[in-house]
Design a protein around this motif. Structure first.
Motif, PDB file in Angstrom:
ATOM      1  N   LEU A 500     -51.664  17.701 -64.659  1.00  5.78           N
ATOM      2  CA  LEU A 500     -52.969  17.047 -64.664  1.00  5.78           C
ATOM      3  C   LEU A 500     -54.066  17.994 -64.178  1.00  5.78           C
ATOM      4  CD1 LEU A 500     -51.890  13.602 -63.156  1.00  5.78           C
ATOM      5  CD2 LEU A 500     -51.986  14.291 -65.562  1.00  5.78           C
ATOM      6  N   GLN A 501     -53.713  18.887 -63.250  1.00  5.50           N
ATOM      7  CA  GLN A 501     -54.660  19.876 -62.736  1.00  5.50           C
ATOM      8  C   GLN A 501     -53.900  21.166 -62.444  1.00  5.50           C
ATOM      9  OE1 GLN A 501     -57.374  18.658 -59.504  1.00  5.50           O
ATOM     10  NE2 GLN A 501     -56.674  16.543 -59.810  1.00  5.50           N
ATOM     11  N   GLY A 502     -54.641  22.292 -62.430  1.00  2.00           N
ATOM     12  CA  GLY A 502     -54.049  23.551 -62.014  1.00  2.00           C
ATOM     13  C   GLY A 502     -53.053  24.108 -63.016  1.00  2.00           C
ATOM     14  N   HIS A 503     -52.066  24.867 -62.517  1.00  2.00           N
ATOM     15  CA  HIS A 503     -51.110  25.525 -63.401  1.00  2.00           C
ATOM     16  C   HIS A 503     -49.709  25.491 -62.788  1.00  2.00           C
ATOM     17  CE1 HIS A 503     -50.817  29.138 -60.813  1.00  2.00           C
ATOM     18  NE2 HIS A 503     -52.127  28.967 -60.608  1.00  2.00           N
ATOM     19  N   ARG A 519     -48.990  13.053 -58.795  1.00  3.56           N
ATOM     20  CA  ARG A 519     -50.165  12.180 -58.669  1.00  3.56           C
ATOM     21  C   ARG A 519     -50.008  11.199 -57.516  1.00  3.56           C
ATOM     22  NH1 ARG A 519     -51.133   7.563 -61.683  1.00  3.56           N
ATOM     23  NH2 ARG A 519     -49.534   8.173 -63.187  1.00  3.56           N
ATOM     24  N   ASP A 529     -59.768  16.739 -54.006  1.00  2.00           N
ATOM     25  CA  ASP A 529     -59.683  17.988 -54.752  1.00  2.00           C
ATOM     26  C   ASP A 529     -58.572  18.839 -54.139  1.00  2.00           C
ATOM     27  OD1 ASP A 529     -60.122  20.067 -56.440  1.00  2.00           O
ATOM     28  OD2 ASP A 529     -61.916  20.815 -55.413  1.00  2.00           O
ATOM     29  N   ILE A 531     -56.454  21.139 -55.319  1.00  2.00           N
ATOM     30  CA  ILE A 531     -56.172  22.520 -55.732  1.00  2.00           C
ATOM     31  C   ILE A 531     -56.728  23.496 -54.692  1.00  2.00           C
ATOM     32  CG2 ILE A 531     -56.473  24.253 -57.534  1.00  2.00           C
ATOM     33  CD1 ILE A 531     -54.737  21.872 -58.339  1.00  2.00           C
ATOM     34  N   GLY A 546     -51.208  23.083 -58.327  1.00  2.00           N
ATOM     35  CA  GLY A 546     -51.265  22.160 -59.455  1.00  2.00           C
ATOM     36  C   GLY A 546     -50.882  20.751 -59.082  1.00  2.00           C
ATOM     37  N   VAL A 547     -51.254  19.813 -59.960  1.00  2.00           N
ATOM     38  CA  VAL A 547     -50.918  18.391 -59.803  1.00  2.00           C
ATOM     39  C   VAL A 547     -50.217  17.931 -61.072  1.00  2.00           C
ATOM     40  CG1 VAL A 547     -51.794  16.052 -59.457  1.00  2.00           C
ATOM     41  CG2 VAL A 547     -52.900  17.983 -58.295  1.00  2.00           C
ATOM     42  N   THR A 548     -49.034  17.352 -60.931  1.00  2.00           N
ATOM     43  CA  THR A 548     -48.255  16.895 -62.087  1.00  2.00           C
ATOM     44  C   THR A 548     -48.319  15.384 -62.219  1.00  2.00           C
ATOM     45  OG1 THR A 548     -46.178  16.539 -60.885  1.00  2.00           O
ATOM     46  CG2 THR A 548     -46.637  18.782 -61.645  1.00  2.00           C
TER      47      THR A 548
END
Length: 750
Positions: A500-503, A519, A529, A531, A546-548
């Motif tokens: 969802l965010q980052g890598h 999440r 936030d 990251i 990251g966020v999965t």
């Protein structure tokens, strides 16, 4: 059904110390969210045995694990446990060879079950034979052979081995009061105060581990291990006992429906037997003699049915055993079998014969011989009530079956956060760890496999939980439990997990200080936030990269826990492979097996598909669904048989009336409607009564699931239409003969 119920109720009762054996459990409170944990510290058992006079023995065991065993050219993987010294004093196993006293005195000893010993040694005597443990590269000596654990035992194993307290790791963990990975069992002295035992456990644990302020320890009796194993928010909410009660009730209900049919048909035939009864009474028969006659008739009928049913049980038992994954048998040489059978025969015979016996024996002989009976409505009312009761039960069972099925499908179709199809999991070893890079390269080069990764646990299970890390701005009173997993690169890609965010991890050295949050973790921690944030576990620091998406790894019926994913390129627990789209497992597996045998020759190639492992989480619910399917079908079938009998009798009584109506111009359609409407009215009443009862019962059942369906009104509409249609077909088929008969034939004798 009663064979299944008896097997469940007798779980673990073969254990000699059944009444005095407990497992130690902890309720751990993370910010008012309590989860119940069986994992204990290794030194707890020894300390309890030395501290409490109310504890006779305390035993610590590992959880079940696999070992690869080699003897000669045979290599087999077996599952078992490592246990402390009083295991065979506390638990009762039948020794076929060797002695319980000396079996696990030597750290290099191993005890095998009969089936494991036969599989490994064949017809050779296994005692004192050496067995190579491939994972440990050492030999163990077989000191005893025990009978295989019964199917209704909480312990299922192929081998038992003792702890080696001279081992460096074991020595270290025997002084560690904070790492919980073992099971602890206690056997109390007779008459022990369990509350005092629990107090001792809590005091001892918190004396050695003052930082453990979230745990409350208690002892859970063996009598509840199987039937009352479910906990919610730290409270015991039942378990298999619900299904034991349910199936017992269903078995009795099926029998009651059959009894109701007998009552209905017997009383419906009352006019045909009335003159016989009148003559018997006139010739001096007393009411009690007639009552005994009717009870005898019903009991003889039940006895014949019982003899037939025994034959059917023998025929159906293999299929039923497959369905319920048990080895049930009719133990006809046991006194309890014949005693139980006698009780069922007498109960059914007396119940089925009770209403006809009391109703028919009460006829006035003078009125009967004059042809004077009860008014039609008064005579039919009890029969109508019984028919309504039958169909209420049938509608309830059918509706419940559909709702259980809908709930299972609803959860199966839940977004699991990863793609389970074509995902293969292989257990890792030291050899696969050493050769991982070349294994991965060969698999990818084959064009059969899309991606490969490794992790500390499978995607279908959580093996590590802990308190949440610290971070800047963390609320002082926030206590969370988080799950954790260690992975290599390509984990998200292989599992099909959305970022969802980052890598994802890139395989760089910096990744060892990086972490991914799911999440649920972001939401539970209240992060806006995440990251780049720093997460701290003691002296260890990690940056969030990251966020999965949430991944369902545990119960599919519950919310997903906060999850932290760490980078560890030596995570040897499980190797996961994703097959390319369009590649069938049958085509890919032979090549994959060749690669693993090439680089991991000491171990057999074993694997699991992620979707199949995930499907195991639904075993209980699917068992309930299948069994209620069978018995709902049986219930409606018996109801329809009874309805057919009543309809046939009604048509017979009104045969001449129908003939007169046809002479006066009635059509076949009108005749069928005339006969059907009274029965369809009863089904309609049944439906109106069954719907609120079913809704309430199934709502209570669904309440235990956090992730559940809403009961749809259309479910009841569909069931109502089905039952209405069945009743209509049954009645019309029986009425059709009278409707199409030439009225001259029915009126010829008038």
């Amino acid at each position: 059904m009663l064979l299944w119920v008896r097997d469940e109720l007798n779980y673990d009762k073969f254990q000699v110390n059944y009444d005095n054996t407990y497992v130690v459990i902890a309720n751990r409170d993370f910010n008012n969210r309590i989860f119940t944990d069986y994992n204990m510290v290794l030194p707890l058992a020894s300390a309890l045995e030395k501290t409490s006079p109310q504890i006779k023995h305390a035993v610590v065991t590992t959880q079940g694990y696999d070992l690869t065993m080699r003897h000669g050219d045979r290599i087999l993987q077996k599952n078992g446990m490592t246990v402390s010294e009083h295991f065979f004093d506390m638990f009762s196993w039948r020794f076929l060879q060797g002695s319980a006293v000396t079996a696990i005195q030597d750290p290099s000893a191993i005890v095998l079950t009969q089936s494991a010993a036969t599989a490994i040694f064949g017809k050779q005597n296994p005692i004192n034979q050496s067995l190579r443990i491939v994972e440990e590269n050492r030999d163990l000596k077989v000191t005893a052979v025990v009978a295989d654990p019964p199917g209704n035992s909480s312990f299922q194993f192929d081998f038992i081995r003792p702890f080696n307290y001279n081992d460096e790791y074991t020595k270290r963990m025997m002084n560690n009061w904070s790492g919980s990975s073992w099971r602890v069992y206690v056997q109390t002295v007779v008459g022990a105060d369990i509350k005092q035992v629990d107090k001792t456990i809590n005091t001892l644990k918190k004396t050695h581990d003052p930082g453990d302020q979230i745990s409350t320890y208690f002892s859970f009796p063996m009598s509840k291990w199987r039937l009352y194993s479910e906990f919610k928010d730290g409270k015991n909410v039942g378990g298999m006992i619900e299904y034991v009660k349910l199936f017992s009730i269903i078995a009795v209900i099926i029998l009651l429906i059959a009894c109701v049919n007998f009552m209905n048909l017997s009383t419906a035939r009352s006019e045909k037997r009335s003159k016989e009864l009148g003559i018997r009474k006139t010739l001096g028969s007393g009411k009690m003699q007639l009552v005994l006659q009717f009870f005898s008739e019903s009991t003889i009928l039940v006895l014949l049915a019982f003899l037939l049913s025994i034959g059917f049980v023998f025929l159906l038992l293999p299929a039923f055993n497959t369905l319920v994954a048990k080895e049930l048998s009719l133990e006809m040489n046991q006194p309890y079998f014949w005693l139980g059978s006698l009780v069922i025969i007498l109960f059914t015979g007396l119940l089925a014969g009770s209403y006809p016996a009391l109703y028919l024996s009460a006829f006035n002989p003078i009125k009967v011989l004059k042809g004077v009976f009860l008014p039609g409505k008064a005579a039919a009312l009890p029969r109508h009530i019984l028919v309504v009761g039958q169909f209420v039960i049938s509608i309830l069972l059918i509706s419940a079956t559909i709702i259980v099925y809908q709930q299972i499908q609803y959860v199966k179709n839940r977004n699991m956060g990863y793609k389970a199809n074509n995902l293969l999991m292989v257990t890792g070893t030291e050899d696969t760890e050493k050769n991982f890079r070349v294994i991965k390269d060969e698999l990818l080069a084959s064009r059969l496999v899309e991606s490969v990764t490794r992790s500390s646990s499978p995607i279908t299970q959580v093996w590590w939980k802990s308190g949440a890390p610290d971070w800047n701005g963390k609320p002082a009173n926030l206590n969370l439990v988080v799950s954790g997993i260690r992975t290599d690169v390509d984990f998200a890609k292989t599992m099909g997990i959305n970022l969802l965010q980052g890598h994802d991890f890139l395989g760089m050295p910096a990744d060892s200080a990086s972490v991914l949050l799911n999440r649920a973790a972001v939401e539970a921690m209240g992060l806006k936030d995440p990251i780049g944030m720093e997460m701290r576990f003691g002296d260890e620091k990690y940056n969030v990269i990251g966020v999965t998406e949430n991944v369902v790894m545990e119960s599919p019926y519950q919310p997903v826990d906060p999850m932290l994913t760490f980078y560890n390129p030596t995570a040897t627990g499980v190797i996961s492979l994703r097959l390319r789209d369009g590649i069938s497992p049958q085509k890919a597996l032979p090549f994959i097996e060749t690669v693993f045998k090439k680089y991991n020759p000491a171990f057999p190639f074993t694997y699991q598909f992620a979707d199949e492992e995930f499907g195991r989480k639904f075993i209980n619910e699917e068992l309930i669904s299948k069994i209620t399917n069978i018995f709902a079908g049986l219930a409606i079938f018996i109801c329809c048989i009874g309805l057919a009998g009543l309809a046939s009798f009604t048509v017979e009584k009104r045969f001449r009336e129908i003939g007169i109506r046809k002479v006066l111009g009635a059509t076949i359609k009108q005749v069928l409607f005339l006969i059907s409407k009274q029965f369809l009215k009863l089904v309609t009443i049944s439906f109106c009564l069954a719907v609120p009862i079913t809704w309430w019962l199934m709502h209570q059942w669904l309440e235990k699931y956090s992730y559940r369906i809403n009961i749809s009104a259309w479910t009841f509409v569909a069931v109502g239409c089905l039952v209405f249609l069945l009743a209509l077909v049954v009645v019309c088929l029986n009425a059709l003969r009278a409707a199409i008969t030439n009225p001259i034939n029915s009126l010829r004798t008038e």
